[in-house]
Design an enzyme around this catalytic site. Sequence first.
Site, PDB file in Angstrom:
ATOM      1  N   ARG A  44      -6.870  15.783  -5.730  1.00  0.00           N
ATOM      2  CA  ARG A  44      -5.955  14.387  -5.864  1.00  0.00           C
ATOM      3  C   ARG A  44      -5.630  14.045  -7.112  1.00  0.00           C
ATOM      4  O   ARG A  44      -4.353  13.395  -7.303  1.00  0.00           O
ATOM      5  CB  ARG A  44      -6.695  13.198  -5.104  1.00  0.00           C
ATOM      6  CG  ARG A  44      -6.945  13.693  -3.690  1.00  0.00           C
ATOM      7  CD  ARG A  44      -7.663  12.301  -2.919  1.00  0.00           C
ATOM      8  NE  ARG A  44      -6.850  11.069  -3.136  1.00  0.00           N
ATOM      9  CZ  ARG A  44      -7.588   9.949  -2.879  1.00  0.00           C
ATOM     10  NH1 ARG A  44      -8.861   9.793  -2.797  1.00  0.00           N
ATOM     11  NH2 ARG A  44      -6.803   8.739  -2.878  1.00  0.00           N
ATOM     12  N   GLN A  88      -4.588  -1.566  -4.728  1.00  0.00           N
ATOM     13  CA  GLN A  88      -5.687  -0.754  -4.118  1.00  0.00           C
ATOM     14  C   GLN A  88      -5.668   0.807  -4.245  1.00  0.00           C
ATOM     15  O   GLN A  88      -6.407   1.393  -3.970  1.00  0.00           O
ATOM     16  CB  GLN A  88      -5.752  -1.004  -2.618  1.00  0.00           C
ATOM     17  CG  GLN A  88      -5.858  -2.337  -2.067  1.00  0.00           C
ATOM     18  CD  GLN A  88      -5.517  -2.637  -0.892  1.00  0.00           C
ATOM     19  OE1 GLN A  88      -6.515  -2.560   0.044  1.00  0.00           O
ATOM     20  NE2 GLN A  88      -4.538  -2.807  -0.436  1.00  0.00           N
ATOM     21  N   HIS A 115      -9.505  -0.305  -6.806  1.00  0.00           N
ATOM     22  CA  HIS A 115     -10.350   0.704  -6.129  1.00  0.00           C
ATOM     23  C   HIS A 115     -10.885   1.680  -7.113  1.00  0.00           C
ATOM     24  O   HIS A 115     -11.166   2.964  -6.944  1.00  0.00           O
ATOM     25  CB  HIS A 115      -9.915   1.102  -4.756  1.00  0.00           C
ATOM     26  CG  HIS A 115      -9.819   0.144  -3.759  1.00  0.00           C
ATOM     27  ND1 HIS A 115      -9.173   0.215  -2.807  1.00  0.00           N
ATOM     28  CD2 HIS A 115     -10.669  -1.049  -3.736  1.00  0.00           C
ATOM     29  CE1 HIS A 115      -9.485  -0.736  -1.846  1.00  0.00           C
ATOM     30  NE2 HIS A 115     -10.195  -1.602  -2.544  1.00  0.00           N
ATOM     31  N   THR A 154       0.581  -2.164   2.166  1.00  0.00           N
ATOM     32  CA  THR A 154      -0.889  -1.970   2.734  1.00  0.00           C
ATOM     33  C   THR A 154      -0.996  -2.445   3.931  1.00  0.00           C
ATOM     34  O   THR A 154      -0.390  -3.385   4.520  1.00  0.00           O
ATOM     35  CB  THR A 154      -1.864  -2.672   1.670  1.00  0.00           C
ATOM     36  OG1 THR A 154      -3.006  -2.785   2.104  1.00  0.00           O
ATOM     37  CG2 THR A 154      -1.402  -4.436   1.656  1.00  0.00           C
ATOM     38  N   PRO A 170       7.390  -1.278   6.307  1.00  0.00           N
ATOM     39  CA  PRO A 170       8.305  -0.930   7.356  1.00  0.00           C
ATOM     40  C   PRO A 170       7.662  -1.241   8.864  1.00  0.00           C
ATOM     41  O   PRO A 170       8.242  -1.383   9.671  1.00  0.00           O
ATOM     42  CB  PRO A 170       8.561   0.688   7.181  1.00  0.00           C
ATOM     43  CG  PRO A 170       7.227   1.009   6.367  1.00  0.00           C
ATOM     44  CD  PRO A 170       6.923  -0.109   5.480  1.00  0.00           C
TER      45      PRO A 170
HETATM   46  N1  APR Z   1       6.903   1.472   1.821  1.00  0.00           N
HETATM   47  C1  APR Z   1       6.041   0.314   2.005  1.00  0.00           C
HETATM   48  N2  APR Z   1       4.935   0.359   2.786  1.00  0.00           N
HETATM   49  C2  APR Z   1       4.798   1.765   3.245  1.00  0.00           C
HETATM   50  C3  APR Z   1       5.761   3.108   3.134  1.00  0.00           C
HETATM   51  C4  APR Z   1       6.660   2.684   2.091  1.00  0.00           C
HETATM   52  N3  APR Z   1       7.689   3.568   2.042  1.00  0.00           N
HETATM   53  N4  APR Z   1       5.169   4.027   4.116  1.00  0.00           N
HETATM   54  C5  APR Z   1       3.929   3.458   4.660  1.00  0.00           C
HETATM   55  N5  APR Z   1       3.710   1.986   4.342  1.00  0.00           N
HETATM   56  C6  APR Z   1       2.839   1.300   4.515  1.00  0.00           C
HETATM   57  C7  APR Z   1       2.274   1.555   6.327  1.00  0.00           C
HETATM   58  O1  APR Z   1       3.006   0.937   7.056  1.00  0.00           O
HETATM   59  C8  APR Z   1       0.970   1.067   6.054  1.00  0.00           C
HETATM   60  O2  APR Z   1       0.683  -0.378   6.478  1.00  0.00           O
HETATM   61  O3  APR Z   1       1.768   1.486   3.798  1.00  0.00           O
HETATM   62  C9  APR Z   1       0.432   0.938   4.476  1.00  0.00           C
HETATM   63  C10 APR Z   1      -0.400   2.016   4.084  1.00  0.00           C
HETATM   64  O4  APR Z   1      -1.655   1.735   4.414  1.00  0.00           O
HETATM   65  P1  APR Z   1      -3.079   2.469   4.272  1.00  0.00           P
HETATM   66  O5  APR Z   1      -2.788   3.839   4.352  1.00  0.00           O
HETATM   67  O6  APR Z   1      -3.985   1.997   5.422  1.00  0.00           O
HETATM   68  O7  APR Z   1      -3.368   2.000   2.812  1.00  0.00           O
HETATM   69  P2  APR Z   1      -4.082   0.923   2.143  1.00  0.00           P
HETATM   70  O8  APR Z   1      -3.624  -0.420   2.712  1.00  0.00           O
HETATM   71  O9  APR Z   1      -3.866   1.050   0.568  1.00  0.00           O
HETATM   72  O10 APR Z   1      -5.611   1.356   2.258  1.00  0.00           O
HETATM   73  C11 APR Z   1      -6.386   0.364   1.578  1.00  0.00           C
HETATM   74  O11 APR Z   1      -8.363   1.688   2.276  1.00  0.00           O
HETATM   75  O12 APR Z   1      -9.132   3.753   2.382  1.00  0.00           O
HETATM   76  C12 APR Z   1      -9.242   2.670   1.618  1.00  0.00           C
HETATM   77  O13 APR Z   1      -9.703   2.599  -0.596  1.00  0.00           O
HETATM   78  C13 APR Z   1      -8.663   2.913   0.487  1.00  0.00           C
HETATM   79  O14 APR Z   1      -7.462   1.782  -0.834  1.00  0.00           O
HETATM   80  C14 APR Z   1      -7.621   2.097   0.269  1.00  0.00           C
HETATM   81  C15 APR Z   1      -7.484   1.161   1.233  1.00  0.00           C
END
Ligand code: APR
Length: 243
Positions: free
Chosen positions: A69, A101, A119, A189, A215
Amino acid sequence: MTLEEARAALHTARRVAVLTGAGVSAESGIPTFRDAQTGHWARFRPEDLASPGAYRRDPNMVWEWYAGRYRDVTRAQPNKAHHLLALLEREKGDGFFLATQNVDGLHARAGSERLVELHGNLSTARCEACGTVAPLPAPDTFTPPPTCPLCGSRMRPNIVWFGEFLPELALEAATRAFQEAEVALIVGTSGQVYPAAGLALETRRAGGVVIEVNPDETELTSSLTHSVRDVASKGLAALMGEA
Ligand code: APR
């Protein structure tokens, strides 16, 4: 609240706090965690990789995954969303605060400075014995696990794993910033992981405006003031009048 009103609120706010998640880096080609097609978690069970127990059982496997990664994010570039947030910081100055995060380091590479990485960070490691944090060597010369430059002990990824606490000072600073913010932006997020997701609610509770850019609908959507249903680059551009 309409998009026009959200844009006006952001424009006039002196204090702005931003929370970002994996979605802000999606346009840089870094897969989100919970994306069924491409997310890291689709191919691996998180508890097999990102937990203290997994590391105790198989530190080499965990390090191999993090080294991969680290290599991927080093090759990636910050996208327009990262750059727009750096621009917003230049506009707001000391009234700006960014909590991410993400562990990919792309906000810092785009120029964000009033930044906490809640994180951790993929490009550093922490000594298991003395706690020293040190940068990893360049990915092409790096063979995990790294050893501490001070005491020679094994170092672990400098990441907050499942079941671990967030760095206290960073979380305190973020909580204060979100409580004091007139406008909070929640970008990319899914809002599933606390305490980070709770920051949005701090602003709402204190009477501030909270705007989501995503989105898709999220766990947080129903508690917020306005949602921009778009990818991070376009949603931020629309809010900042930079489209
Ligand atoms: N622009 C904006 N948002 C987007 C895009 C984009 N191009 N593509 C995807 N998303 C959104 C998705 O709809 C989703 O709601 O980004 C979000 C990603 O969510 P997660 O994958 O759950 O990531 P995150 O919220 O950062 O996770 C939080 O969880 O696994 C742990 O520690 C890890 O920091 C991470 C934390």
